[in-house]
Design a protein around this motif. Sequence first.
Motif, PDB file in Angstrom:
ATOM      1  N   UNK A   1      12.572 -12.650   5.991  1.00  0.00           N
ATOM      2  CA  UNK A   1      12.081 -11.582   6.852  1.00  0.00           C
ATOM      3  C   UNK A   1      11.951 -10.289   6.085  1.00  0.00           C
ATOM      4  N   UNK A   2      12.917 -10.075   5.202  1.00  0.00           N
ATOM      5  CA  UNK A   2      12.925  -8.848   4.408  1.00  0.00           C
ATOM      6  C   UNK A   2      11.658  -8.748   3.580  1.00  0.00           C
ATOM      7  N   UNK A   3      11.200  -9.907   3.101  1.00  0.00           N
ATOM      8  CA  UNK A   3       9.988  -9.887   2.285  1.00  0.00           C
ATOM      9  C   UNK A   3       8.727  -9.769   3.130  1.00  0.00           C
ATOM     10  N   UNK A   4       8.749 -10.359   4.328  1.00  0.00           N
ATOM     11  CA  UNK A   4       7.529 -10.375   5.150  1.00  0.00           C
ATOM     12  C   UNK A   4       7.303  -9.033   5.839  1.00  0.00           C
ATOM     13  N   UNK A   5       8.407  -8.408   6.281  1.00  0.00           N
ATOM     14  CA  UNK A   5       8.301  -7.259   7.191  1.00  0.00           C
ATOM     15  C   UNK A   5       7.367  -6.136   6.737  1.00  0.00           C
ATOM     16  N   UNK A   6       7.385  -5.695   5.466  1.00  0.00           N
ATOM     17  CA  UNK A   6       6.501  -4.579   5.107  1.00  0.00           C
ATOM     18  C   UNK A   6       5.029  -4.884   5.333  1.00  0.00           C
ATOM     19  N   UNK A   7       4.659  -6.149   5.209  1.00  0.00           N
ATOM     20  CA  UNK A   7       3.250  -6.501   5.362  1.00  0.00           C
ATOM     21  C   UNK A   7       2.805  -6.282   6.804  1.00  0.00           C
ATOM     22  N   UNK A   8       3.759  -6.474   7.734  1.00  0.00           N
ATOM     23  CA  UNK A   8       3.429  -6.329   9.155  1.00  0.00           C
ATOM     24  C   UNK A   8       2.957  -4.926   9.494  1.00  0.00           C
TER      25      UNK A   8
ATOM     26  N   UNK B   1      14.763   2.995   8.885  1.00  0.00           N
ATOM     27  CA  UNK B   1      14.737   1.534   8.787  1.00  0.00           C
ATOM     28  C   UNK B   1      14.464   1.045   7.377  1.00  0.00           C
ATOM     29  N   UNK B   2      13.892   1.886   6.519  1.00  0.00           N
ATOM     30  CA  UNK B   2      13.552   1.387   5.190  1.00  0.00           C
ATOM     31  C   UNK B   2      14.541   1.854   4.121  1.00  0.00           C
ATOM     32  N   UNK B   3      15.780   2.070   4.535  1.00  0.00           N
ATOM     33  CA  UNK B   3      16.762   2.543   3.556  1.00  0.00           C
ATOM     34  C   UNK B   3      17.007   1.531   2.447  1.00  0.00           C
ATOM     35  N   UNK B   4      17.020   0.248   2.809  1.00  0.00           N
ATOM     36  CA  UNK B   4      17.361  -0.773   1.819  1.00  0.00           C
ATOM     37  C   UNK B   4      16.160  -1.154   0.961  1.00  0.00           C
ATOM     38  N   UNK B   5      15.009  -0.648   1.289  1.00  0.00           N
ATOM     39  CA  UNK B   5      13.811  -1.063   0.556  1.00  0.00           C
ATOM     40  C   UNK B   5      13.629  -0.217  -0.684  1.00  0.00           C
TER      41      UNK B   5
ATOM     42  N   UNK C   1       8.924  -0.764  -0.434  1.00  0.00           N
ATOM     43  CA  UNK C   1       8.947   0.556   0.200  1.00  0.00           C
ATOM     44  C   UNK C   1       7.554   1.159   0.177  1.00  0.00           C
ATOM     45  N   UNK C   2       6.852   0.913  -0.933  1.00  0.00           N
ATOM     46  CA  UNK C   2       5.484   1.418  -1.061  1.00  0.00           C
ATOM     47  C   UNK C   2       4.600   0.916   0.060  1.00  0.00           C
TER      48      UNK C   2
END
Lengths: 181, 353, 166
Positions: free
Chosen positions: B84-91, B238-242, B247-248
């Motif tokens: 999920x961590x990898x997919x989420x930014x694309x959403x 929400x993007x603290x860990x990215x 993050x980009x």
Amino acid sequence: MASIIILTAILIAIFSIFVVSLKHPISSAISLLVGFILLGIFYLLYEAEFVAAVQVLVYAGGIMVLYIMGIMFSDNEWIKITRQTHIQAPIAIILILIFFAFFGHKLYNSDYPSLSSKSSQQVTVVQTVKKPSNLPYPKMETNPRSVAVKLYSDYLYPFEVASVLLTVAVLGGIFLAKKEV
Amino acid sequence: MMSYVYDLMKTPFVLALIKIVILLVVAFTVIAYITLVERRLLGFFQSRLGPNRVGPLGLIQPIADGVKLFIKEDTVPIHSNSLLFRIAPIFTFFPSLVGFGVLTFALPWITPASKMHLFALADVDLGVLLVLSLSSLGIFGLMLGGYASGSKYPYFGGLRACSQMLSYEVPLTLSIITVVMMANSFRLSDIVTAQQTHRLYFFIPLIISFVIYLICMIAETNRTPFDLPEGESEIIGFHTEYSGMRFGFYYVGEYTNVVFLSMLAPALFLGGYDIPFVNDIALWQVYPQLISILGFCSYAIKSVLFAYFYIWVRATFPRYRYDQLLKIGWLVLLPISLVNLFIVAGIKLFLLK
Amino acid sequence: MQLLNKFLKMITFPDLLKGLKITTKYVSKKKITEKYPEEKRSYPYRYRGRIHVTIDTCISCRLCEKACPEGCLKVFPPPREIMKTDKRPAQFYFSQEHCLHCGMCVDSCPTGSIHHSHEFEITVFNTKELLFDKEKLPYDMLKKQYKWNLVENVPTKVEVKKKEEV
């Protein structure tokens, strides 16, 4: 075209199975989300564009957000000890197969829009014009209009019943959420 | 939509491909440079100069930022839900990018062989509805990103983002629906044509919807007066860990949303590619190419105004508290937009028939 | 009427518009940023930059060495025979690495040979470059004339000799 529709249907079935079989609630919710989006594509392939857009807007964009929000708010500790299957599972599978056969038979014999008879008689935008017309774009028979006409003429009674049902559900929700009446 | 899919098949494949490439290149350039413009303008608002070191006037800054993000280490926390961590930014990124395909940028281009080419990738029958449904999918990126990080602060950040976007999407949709009712169509080009034929931009009769749209547009993209989900400096978002390019993706996704919504707003309320004070359609029949180009310029200027408004608001207002934010959403904007919807529907039914 | 006024105030957001108006003014205002490497600001009169030493006026009294709290100055006087005529130090070390820019050495110097300059770009790639000796210390500082630190009319030994000869 038919192959794409069948592929979409199979994918919807697979993701629906994921919804009930995956252990983590978030995974199930995401499978459900993908299923909803695929259902939107399914509607799109049957040229029900309005229904498809509303499907994605309401179910995927609205209701799924609430589901996931609910899961995120609730405590997830119990999933580790919960069993995913039930003692009724074998009976349920047999019943599902029977239902599947029944509906498949019914659908196969009905005049449901069949996959093969799709003709290419579609509404198309005129691309070549001799002279610029008065308006820059040609008028198109819009999808929402036909949906609205159907909804308010042929299917008025079910529509109203559904709205009453939803109102009752909203009232019930408020009643349950209130601490003291 | 379907009608367009067939239509796209009819147009030469190469032409469609060229259109897609041009649109993507232009969109990415604009998105990259709006970050620079924003930082420089924020500097001007605070009587600073902003980033002006890399290249003349700092024009290579976005490229430097991109290179930096690519080079940075890309970490995945141990406790995270890694898929999920990898997919989420694309959403967050792609739904808003798809929206660009629906926009119509100018009146149709007419070639010397009197062939008509639309100034859009897909001038879809249900354009506005498609845009709304896609933008509603953008929430999942924030929510799932916050959830998958496996840390409590991004988790709360995700929840905050979710409830904010959910509560502001309703007034946004309702305010857009009034425009759809006035124009009698879901298609964006039809909405612009309606404004052209009436010689009246919709922001005058629908001033309430316009104001609601302006407020919700800022809230939807999580920009400053409502930037609780991120909270660049104070609250942890929400993007603290990215890090790195993931993050980009969030960063670019936000600006894609900003650019897209400020390009949608002129089409809905300011007459889109209409040139003010001129009867466009009559002139277009005489000088089609010229009016197309001028219309495109007018559309660009109008979009820039909205983008400027975003930055202006960001430079001016402090952040709202969380409860104030939800109060404004549900107790102020929602009732006003509902009443507005009924009033507009009544006027449309009884007065304009 | 009052109610109408209140209502008008509610729907036109006067305070928000006021804020927007104020920020707009700043866009065209003059910026206070200094573009540092291109344009350098003028520094205050008594800015404490890097220590500069005028070896010619130094009398090797080693007062600065004693005054320095960090011990970053080291003066080696010349041999006794030379000392009688020429009091300039045989070797002089100054370590920028430890310097606090406190100005104790400047205060203690009887001839005003040590003074602060306005030089502040003292970063180097190698710490060894921070150790200055007699050759590396800037020599021509007398020409730039920092008035507040130089005790005026104190001629160097060389100048005195020349005067006597004349």
